[in-house]
Design a protein around this motif. Structure first.
Motif, PDB file in Angstrom:
ATOM      1  N   SER A 107       0.832  -1.208   0.000  1.00 46.42           N
ATOM      2  CA  SER A 107       0.000   0.000   0.000  1.00 46.42           C
ATOM      3  C   SER A 107       0.862   1.252   0.000  1.00 46.42           C
ATOM      4  CB  SER A 107      -0.921  -0.002   1.223  1.00 46.42           C
ATOM      5  OG  SER A 107      -1.832  -1.079   1.176  1.00 46.42           O
ATOM      6  N   GLY A 143      -5.613  -7.747  -2.987  1.00 49.51           N
ATOM      7  CA  GLY A 143      -6.470  -6.865  -2.207  1.00 49.51           C
ATOM      8  C   GLY A 143      -5.903  -5.514  -1.855  1.00 49.51           C
ATOM      9  N   GLN A 180      -4.988  -2.929  -3.693  1.00 50.91           N
ATOM     10  CA  GLN A 180      -5.429  -1.738  -4.428  1.00 50.91           C
ATOM     11  C   GLN A 180      -6.623  -1.079  -3.737  1.00 50.91           C
ATOM     12  OE1 GLN A 180      -5.496  -2.019  -8.648  1.00 50.91           O
ATOM     13  NE2 GLN A 180      -6.919  -0.330  -8.930  1.00 50.91           N
ATOM     14  N   ILE A 181      -7.589  -1.887  -3.314  1.00 52.03           N
ATOM     15  CA  ILE A 181      -8.768  -1.332  -2.635  1.00 52.03           C
ATOM     16  C   ILE A 181      -8.363  -0.707  -1.309  1.00 52.03           C
ATOM     17  CG2 ILE A 181     -10.978  -1.904  -1.604  1.00 52.03           C
ATOM     18  CD1 ILE A 181     -11.257  -4.135  -3.671  1.00 52.03           C
ATOM     19  N   GLN A 200      -6.336   2.502  -1.874  1.00 49.68           N
ATOM     20  CA  GLN A 200      -7.191   3.621  -2.280  1.00 49.68           C
ATOM     21  C   GLN A 200      -7.872   4.245  -1.071  1.00 49.68           C
ATOM     22  OE1 GLN A 200      -7.736   4.543  -5.905  1.00 49.68           O
ATOM     23  NE2 GLN A 200      -8.071   6.333  -4.611  1.00 49.68           N
ATOM     24  N   ALA A 201      -8.388   3.394  -0.186  1.00 50.73           N
ATOM     25  CA  ALA A 201      -9.067   3.905   1.004  1.00 50.73           C
ATOM     26  C   ALA A 201      -8.097   4.647   1.919  1.00 50.73           C
ATOM     27  CB  ALA A 201      -9.743   2.750   1.753  1.00 50.73           C
TER      28      ALA A 201
END
Length: 480
Positions: free
Chosen positions: A34, A382, A384-385, A388-389
């Motif tokens: 991330s 997982g 990317q989601i 983004q958050a």
């Protein structure tokens, strides 16, 4: 027995520990990936912003440098000192600098004044109050501009052309743009000819300049500032603000425009980015500019405003990557060390049967690496989601802080401006980037794969080195 088979049997037999180790790796790899994704997105956004906004370099007279250079006219006791011709920034020179390969847009302006004549009188809705002396500001404020649309009042819509056209780089030298109230007071329309006198104040001991110049009304604009209903000096009334070309402004200053195209007060050059300043300076020197007297300073305020929050978000993400990597390595090393202690009997028996120490260490490395690979695959699916958050939340906080800081800094002087003067054409007013675009690519997967396997290797080798220094007797008799 093949140590790879033993590693597979161990992972299958101790499924609970395998899942635990994989879960720990998953958390570490997800956080690290991330961080990588946020950093990559911020770098893309900064590159895009650099191309779309660029940076604005301003060239204008540094009065102190002119005086120190000895090029200013000096006080001889009879007449005061003046700036003199040495302080003139010539338009032809600026045009040559505008041709630099790093300049995407350029503009320049000339501050001037103009005396009224019988063919164009001042707009004075409220006469001078009785008993009050004339303040001597009975002339037009005439600004020579290369492109009227770049002025902030026209960019933000406060002023707007209502008939005719504004001033463009290819406009005729004798074009003038006047305010709507002034046009009505003088009965003027687009295409009419007017006459203006030079507005420069005479030097002590010299006769005033009474030369007159003809102009053609090329456009009429409407100012967003209404009449106040009370008396104000003519020069400060918005209706008496007129715009001419830089050549026209030079004539109203009494400057010769034949050889050098006239003079300008300041020039602005929009660059692709702040890094292009050195190239611009080199091109300016090659064009004949004295950068000691007319320095080039970069105003990258718009670029910093745009990318400041997202850059700080990326810096925080980078710090997080480092902390998570170090902490993850330490935690995994403790977990592997604990597993090695629990398996001391297995290690001692295998070593007594002749198994090589590097293979024993290799078995543990394969076990940890297998868990890491599974975790890396899950993290890639997982992250990317999650990224983004996390990125949106962090960026929203930075944008809020930047806007609050920007509001408190409004009206503060620009530290990059020469003589404390900020040019009006200082770049577009922009809002910070408030959206981060997270994308997962092969390079990101490769990067997290290398990082995850590196953490696995360190976490296994650091505690596993002790195995290479022990004998079967030490392991089986002492346990630890």
């Amino acid at each position: 027995m093949n140590f790879l088979k033993r590693a597979g049997w161990r992972l299958a037999a101790q499924l609970g520990k395998t899942v635990t180790l994989t879960g720990l790796f998953f958390v570490i790899c997800t956080l690290v990936l991330s961080g990588f994704l946020i950093q990559a997105a911020a770098a893309r956004a900064a590159d895009d912003a650099k191309e779309s906004v660029g940076a604005v370099a301003t060239m204008q007279l540094d009065l102190n440098a002119l005086i120190n250079s000895g090029k200013a006219s000096k006080n001889n006791g009879a007449t005061p000192g003046t700036i003199g011709a040495g302080g003139d920034l010539h338009r032809n020179l600026v045009d040559r600098i505008c041709g630099s390969s790093v300049v995407t847009r350029c503009n320049y302006s000339t501050d001037s004044g103009a005396k009224p004549t019988d063919r164009m009188k001042l707009y004075e809705p409220v006469p001078l109050p009785a008993g009050r002396k004339d303040d001597g500001l009975d002339f037009f404020k005439a600004d020579g501009v290369r492109d009227l649309d770049t002025l902030s009042a026209f960019r933000n819509g406060d002023d707007a052309i209502v008939s005719g056209t504004g001033i463009k780089p290819d406009s005729a030298a004798d074009v003038v743009v006047i305010e709507e109230r002034l046009a009505k007071a003088n009965g003027l329309a687009v295409g009419d000819r007017v006459t203006l006198r030079t507005g420069n104040a005479p030097i002590a001991g010299q006769e005033p300049d009474t030369r007159q110049f003809d102009f053609v009304v090329g456009g009429v604009y409407r100012s967003g500032t209404p009449d106040s209903g009370s008396y104000v000096p003519a020069m400060t009334h918005p209706a008496n603000q007129i715009y001419v070309t830089p050549e026209g402004g030079s004539k109203l200053l009494g400057k010769d425009t034949a050889a050098d195209g006239g003079v300008v007060k300041s020039a602005t050059f929009t660059l692709r980015g702040p890094d292009d300043l050195d190239r611009l300076k080199a091109d300016a020197r090659a064009a004949g500019a004295d950068l000691g007297i007319f320095p080039l300073t970069v105003n990258d305020k718009a670029y910093k405003t745009l990318v400041g929050p997202i850059t700080r978000t990326a810096a925080f993400a980078g710090l997080t990557v480092g902390l998570v990597a170090v902490a993850g390595t330490a935690i995994l090393a403790l977990v592997v060390a604990s597993n090695l202690r629990e398996r001391r009997s297995e290690l001692g028996i295998l070593m007594s049967l002749g198994e090589k120490k590097p293979k024993l260490l290799g078995q543990h490395l394969v076990e940890v690496a297998a868990c890491a690979l599974v975790a890396i695959g899950l993290a890639a699916a997982g992250s990317q989601i999650l990224s983004q958050a996390i990125g949106d939340r962090l960026l929203a906080g930075e944008v809020s802080s930047a806007r609050a800081q920007g509001a408190s800094d409004d009206g503060a002087p620009d530290p990059g401006a020469v003589n404390g003067i900020t040019s009006e054409d200082d770049g577009e007013q922009v809002e910070p980037i408030d959206r981060i675009d997270i994308r997962t690519g092969p390079a990101d997967i490769a990067r997290i794969g290398a990082t995850g396997l590196g953490i696995a290797a360190l976490a296994t080798l650091v505690p596993g080195i002790r195995v290479l220094r022990l004998t079967p007797r030490d392991i089986l008799s002492k346990g630890n």
